[in-house]
Write a protein that holds these residues in place. Structure first.
Motif, PDB file in Angstrom:
ATOM      1  N   ALA A 124      57.582   9.368  61.303  1.00  0.00           N
ATOM      2  CA  ALA A 124      57.982   8.035  61.774  1.00  0.00           C
ATOM      3  C   ALA A 124      59.494   7.869  61.615  1.00  0.00           C
ATOM      4  O   ALA A 124      60.097   8.411  60.684  1.00  0.00           O
ATOM      5  CB  ALA A 124      57.248   6.949  61.001  1.00  0.00           C
ATOM      6  N   PHE A 125      60.069   7.089  62.531  1.00  0.00           N
ATOM      7  CA  PHE A 125      61.502   6.799  62.482  1.00  0.00           C
ATOM      8  C   PHE A 125      61.716   5.349  62.880  1.00  0.00           C
ATOM      9  O   PHE A 125      61.042   4.838  63.786  1.00  0.00           O
ATOM     10  CB  PHE A 125      62.285   7.714  63.419  1.00  0.00           C
ATOM     11  CG  PHE A 125      63.747   7.398  63.495  1.00  0.00           C
ATOM     12  CD1 PHE A 125      64.600   7.780  62.468  1.00  0.00           C
ATOM     13  CD2 PHE A 125      64.272   6.699  64.571  1.00  0.00           C
ATOM     14  CE1 PHE A 125      65.958   7.480  62.527  1.00  0.00           C
ATOM     15  CE2 PHE A 125      65.623   6.389  64.629  1.00  0.00           C
ATOM     16  CZ  PHE A 125      66.464   6.788  63.599  1.00  0.00           C
ATOM     17  N   LEU A 126      62.645   4.677  62.208  1.00  0.00           N
ATOM     18  CA  LEU A 126      62.953   3.270  62.503  1.00  0.00           C
ATOM     19  C   LEU A 126      64.449   3.062  62.591  1.00  0.00           C
ATOM     20  O   LEU A 126      65.216   3.652  61.819  1.00  0.00           O
ATOM     21  CB  LEU A 126      62.349   2.363  61.428  1.00  0.00           C
ATOM     22  CG  LEU A 126      62.629   0.862  61.594  1.00  0.00           C
ATOM     23  CD1 LEU A 126      61.350   0.064  61.393  1.00  0.00           C
ATOM     24  CD2 LEU A 126      63.707   0.403  60.616  1.00  0.00           C
ATOM     25  N   TYR A 127      64.826   2.189  63.526  1.00  0.00           N
ATOM     26  CA  TYR A 127      66.229   1.791  63.645  1.00  0.00           C
ATOM     27  C   TYR A 127      66.301   0.274  63.696  1.00  0.00           C
ATOM     28  O   TYR A 127      65.722  -0.366  64.584  1.00  0.00           O
ATOM     29  CB  TYR A 127      66.875   2.381  64.901  1.00  0.00           C
ATOM     30  CG  TYR A 127      68.286   1.901  65.107  1.00  0.00           C
ATOM     31  CD1 TYR A 127      69.337   2.461  64.379  1.00  0.00           C
ATOM     32  CD2 TYR A 127      68.572   0.879  66.004  1.00  0.00           C
ATOM     33  CE1 TYR A 127      70.643   2.016  64.552  1.00  0.00           C
ATOM     34  CE2 TYR A 127      69.881   0.424  66.180  1.00  0.00           C
ATOM     35  CZ  TYR A 127      70.902   0.998  65.449  1.00  0.00           C
ATOM     36  OH  TYR A 127      72.187   0.546  65.610  1.00  0.00           O
ATOM     37  N   GLY A 128      66.994  -0.285  62.742  1.00  0.00           N
ATOM     38  CA  GLY A 128      67.217  -1.729  62.715  1.00  0.00           C
ATOM     39  C   GLY A 128      68.615  -2.018  62.200  1.00  0.00           C
ATOM     40  O   GLY A 128      69.075  -1.382  61.247  1.00  0.00           O
ATOM     41  N   LYS A 129      69.272  -2.947  62.814  1.00  0.00           N
ATOM     42  CA  LYS A 129      70.628  -3.298  62.424  1.00  0.00           C
ATOM     43  C   LYS A 129      70.624  -4.641  61.723  1.00  0.00           C
ATOM     44  O   LYS A 129      70.046  -5.609  62.205  1.00  0.00           O
ATOM     45  CB  LYS A 129      71.535  -3.356  63.653  1.00  0.00           C
ATOM     46  CG  LYS A 129      73.005  -3.539  63.333  1.00  0.00           C
ATOM     47  CD  LYS A 129      73.843  -3.474  64.605  1.00  0.00           C
ATOM     48  CE  LYS A 129      75.327  -3.626  64.307  1.00  0.00           C
ATOM     49  NZ  LYS A 129      76.144  -3.589  65.537  1.00  0.00           N
ATOM     50  N   GLY A 186      61.209   1.367  66.680  1.00  0.00           N
ATOM     51  CA  GLY A 186      60.522   2.391  65.896  1.00  0.00           C
ATOM     52  C   GLY A 186      59.898   3.458  66.766  1.00  0.00           C
ATOM     53  O   GLY A 186      59.571   3.234  67.939  1.00  0.00           O
ATOM     54  N   PHE A 187      59.735   4.629  66.167  1.00  0.00           N
ATOM     55  CA  PHE A 187      59.086   5.771  66.819  1.00  0.00           C
ATOM     56  C   PHE A 187      58.070   6.342  65.845  1.00  0.00           C
ATOM     57  O   PHE A 187      58.344   6.474  64.646  1.00  0.00           O
ATOM     58  CB  PHE A 187      60.117   6.844  67.189  1.00  0.00           C
ATOM     59  CG  PHE A 187      59.494   8.177  67.537  1.00  0.00           C
ATOM     60  CD1 PHE A 187      59.045   8.433  68.824  1.00  0.00           C
ATOM     61  CD2 PHE A 187      59.349   9.168  66.572  1.00  0.00           C
ATOM     62  CE1 PHE A 187      58.470   9.662  69.137  1.00  0.00           C
ATOM     63  CE2 PHE A 187      58.773  10.392  66.882  1.00  0.00           C
ATOM     64  CZ  PHE A 187      58.338  10.639  68.173  1.00  0.00           C
ATOM     65  N   ALA A 195      57.970   1.522  69.463  1.00  0.00           N
ATOM     66  CA  ALA A 195      57.770   0.117  69.093  1.00  0.00           C
ATOM     67  C   ALA A 195      59.074  -0.678  69.204  1.00  0.00           C
ATOM     68  O   ALA A 195      60.172  -0.153  68.963  1.00  0.00           O
ATOM     69  CB  ALA A 195      57.229   0.024  67.672  1.00  0.00           C
ATOM     70  N   TRP A 196      58.895  -1.941  69.538  1.00  0.00           N
ATOM     71  CA  TRP A 196      60.008  -2.896  69.563  1.00  0.00           C
ATOM     72  C   TRP A 196      59.528  -4.195  68.945  1.00  0.00           C
ATOM     73  O   TRP A 196      58.460  -4.704  69.287  1.00  0.00           O
ATOM     74  CB  TRP A 196      60.493  -3.151  70.984  1.00  0.00           C
ATOM     75  CG  TRP A 196      61.419  -4.340  71.112  1.00  0.00           C
ATOM     76  CD1 TRP A 196      62.700  -4.444  70.649  1.00  0.00           C
ATOM     77  CD2 TRP A 196      61.118  -5.602  71.739  1.00  0.00           C
ATOM     78  NE1 TRP A 196      63.233  -5.687  70.943  1.00  0.00           N
ATOM     79  CE2 TRP A 196      62.280  -6.417  71.620  1.00  0.00           C
ATOM     80  CE3 TRP A 196      60.002  -6.114  72.383  1.00  0.00           C
ATOM     81  CZ2 TRP A 196      62.332  -7.717  72.119  1.00  0.00           C
ATOM     82  CZ3 TRP A 196      60.042  -7.417  72.891  1.00  0.00           C
ATOM     83  CH2 TRP A 196      61.206  -8.192  72.750  1.00  0.00           C
ATOM     84  N   ALA A 197      60.301  -4.712  67.983  1.00  0.00           N
ATOM     85  CA  ALA A 197      59.996  -5.998  67.357  1.00  0.00           C
ATOM     86  C   ALA A 197      61.156  -6.954  67.573  1.00  0.00           C
ATOM     87  O   ALA A 197      62.329  -6.554  67.529  1.00  0.00           O
ATOM     88  CB  ALA A 197      59.738  -5.819  65.862  1.00  0.00           C
ATOM     89  N   GLN A 223      54.153  -2.114  71.320  1.00  0.00           N
ATOM     90  CA  GLN A 223      54.294  -0.663  71.179  1.00  0.00           C
ATOM     91  C   GLN A 223      53.498   0.041  72.283  1.00  0.00           C
ATOM     92  O   GLN A 223      52.275   0.155  72.192  1.00  0.00           O
ATOM     93  CB  GLN A 223      53.788  -0.197  69.816  1.00  0.00           C
ATOM     94  CG  GLN A 223      53.855   1.323  69.621  1.00  0.00           C
ATOM     95  CD  GLN A 223      53.435   1.745  68.246  1.00  0.00           C
ATOM     96  OE1 GLN A 223      54.141   1.512  67.282  1.00  0.00           O
ATOM     97  NE2 GLN A 223      52.268   2.365  68.134  1.00  0.00           N
ATOM     98  N   PRO A 224      54.153   0.509  73.328  1.00  0.00           N
ATOM     99  CA  PRO A 224      53.464   1.355  74.306  1.00  0.00           C
ATOM    100  C   PRO A 224      53.127   2.709  73.657  1.00  0.00           C
ATOM    101  O   PRO A 224      53.913   3.242  72.854  1.00  0.00           O
ATOM    102  CB  PRO A 224      54.492   1.520  75.428  1.00  0.00           C
ATOM    103  CG  PRO A 224      55.553   0.502  75.154  1.00  0.00           C
ATOM    104  CD  PRO A 224      55.547   0.253  73.695  1.00  0.00           C
ATOM    105  N   ASN A 225      51.977   3.267  74.017  1.00  0.00           N
ATOM    106  CA  ASN A 225      51.529   4.534  73.437  1.00  0.00           C
ATOM    107  C   ASN A 225      51.215   5.543  74.528  1.00  0.00           C
ATOM    108  O   ASN A 225      50.689   5.190  75.592  1.00  0.00           O
ATOM    109  CB  ASN A 225      50.252   4.333  72.600  1.00  0.00           C
ATOM    110  CG  ASN A 225      50.443   3.364  71.452  1.00  0.00           C
ATOM    111  OD1 ASN A 225      51.448   3.425  70.749  1.00  0.00           O
ATOM    112  ND2 ASN A 225      49.489   2.472  71.266  1.00  0.00           N
TER     113      ASN A 225
END
Length: 460
Positions: free
Chosen positions: A119-124, A132-133, A195-197, A209-211
């Protein structure tokens, strides 16, 4: 695209075996140690990405998680036939004896299996957007039951004087004697999610989250194919691509109370196309569609001082899912589907942070059984169903960036799943499934797993 997904499948999902129906209860060490509860208590990015994409909004910066576990299971397949069921009196001439009652247990001899998660996440910080991935194995089952060697007769029909009917499993007799012989299945479902929040307010977030999914299934014998005079064939490994999505909402109050809900749509797949080899070396092709069921999740969490609590409820809709909705035999003797019913899953977890640099977690998972007793026969290739799961986990942060996580999992099937042996040739005598009166087939199992994971947060 299919080759790319297949490569990811091989790298990150070598073997997956589920416990709640055929659904993985969790993703990664931290989420599993909380019993899979994460819809309203996102302790790590894996749990949030697996169960509620809106909950990733609580994380900032760049985070990567990788977990690898060693999974083992011990399914046992038992079966029995009443006296006279194998051959009636006078079957071999006047005065010949009626066959005795037969019973036996076959143990699975599948080796341990790896279970990875990425898993990987990017948030600023200060941004309302978080991305997220995930690359998770979210579903699977598999058994390896060897062919019975304690047989009543040899291949030429000569009686075996050393046959012990009290230690002889008729389900694993060779097909020439009315059994299935060596039974093996291997099903895996690998999912990539993006994913996008979006944080609507400081307390409320939504997520999507499209899969894209890759599934593969291999069966020996293959009951979804039409049998010929020699019996059911052995299939190759068939694969299919599927698509779906997950939607979520997450609320975190200033007093520590958290609420969450998510809906994972049904993951729709192409047909699996099997190339089959029969016992007489003839070949055939058949297709079978098996989708992944929709899942509705609700969660509540509470954090105070040294404690984090989490409770999730899930509803899994098998009864409207291709591959699981249909049941029984076709007119040609193949199996239409598993015939599973909807299930409820309850996950609970507690984290204690009172020990410096050593948070401890305990988790529990309960799942109802999707298999009806009268249809237990059809799920022999998919016995990986457990009722009670217990987890214990911990973490150790080496510094502000790097953390090691671990969990031990143990689960039992609880009550034995058991029904009558079914035969399409017996439908006229006992409709609609051709149950052999007085017979039994059943299975039970335990599972064990040790998983370790590393979490790295990049310096902001």
């Amino acid at each position: 695209m299919k080759n790319l997904i297949r490569l990811g499948f091989v790298l990150f999902s070598t073997a997956i075996f589920a416990q709640s129906g055929h659904i993985m209860q969790s993703a990664g060490s931290v989420n599993m140690s909380m019993g899979g509860a994460a819809t309203a208590q996102p302790l790590d990015i894996n749990g949030a990405l697996h169960w509620n994409p809106a909950a990733i909004s609580v994380f900032d910066g760049k985070i990567i998680n990788f977990d690898i576990g060693v999974f083992s299971s011990s399914p046992e397949l038992s079966a029995s036939l009443p006296a006279g069921a194998m051959w009636p009196a006078d079957a071999f001439g006047p005065g010949s004896p009626t066959s005795p009652a037969v019973s036996g247990i076959t143990k699975d001899d599948r080796p341990v299996s790896p279970m990875p998660a990425l898993a990987f996440l990017y948030g600023k910080e200060g941004s309302k957007h978080t991305f997220g991935f995930s690359a998770f194995g979210i579903s699977g089952f598999g058994v390896t039951f060897p062919e019975e060697t304690n047989l009543p007769m040899d291949a030429n029909g000569n009686p075996n004087p050393n046959w012990d009917p009290n230690n002889s499993n008729p389900i694993n007799y060779p097909q020439s004697l009315g059994g299935f012989g060596h039974i093996e299945s291997d099903y895996m479902l690998f999912q990539i999610g993006l994913a996008w929040a979006y944080q609507i307010t400081d307390e409320l977030s939504i997520g999507i989250q499209p899969n894209i999914n890759y599934a593969a299934l291999e069966l020996a014998p293959n009951p979804t194919a039409n049998p010929n005079a020699s019996g059911y064939p052995v299939s190759d490994k068939a694969s299919a691509i599927g698509y779906g999505a997950q939607f979520g909402v997450f609320y975190s109050s200033p007093v520590g109370l958290k609420l969450g809900a998510s809906y994972k749509t049904q993951q729709k797949f192409e047909d699996l196309e099997f190339t089959n080899t029969h016992l007489d070396n003839s070949t055939s092709i058949n297709t079978f569609n098996m989708d992944y069921p929709s899942i509705l999740s609700f969660g509540i969490g509470y954090s105070t001082g040294d404690f984090d609590l989490a409770l999730d409820y899930r509803f899994v809709d098998y009864e409207n899912t291709d591959g699981f909705e249909a049941k029984g035999w076709t007119q040609t003797g193949s199996v239409q589907g598993f015939g599973w019913k909807n299930i409820n899953i309850l996950s609970a977890g507690l984290q204690y942070k009172g020990i410096k640099k050593l948070p401890l977690r305990v988790g529990y998972t309960y799942s109802s059984n999707p298999i009806e007793d009268e249809l237990a026969f059809f799920s022999i290739p998919a016995t990986a169903v457990t009722k009670n799961g217990f987890q214990f986990g911990l973490s150790y942060p080496f510094n502000d960036n790097f953390k090691l996580n671990g969990v031990f999992h143990y689960a039992t099937s609880g009550d034995k799943t058991e029904g009558e042996i079914l035969s399409p040739q017996n439908i006229q005598n006992n409709p609609p499934y051709g149950a052999i009166t007085g017979s039994k087939v059943g299975y039970e199992m335990t599972t064990n797993m040790v998983m370790l994971g590393v979490s790295y947060q990049f310096t902001k």
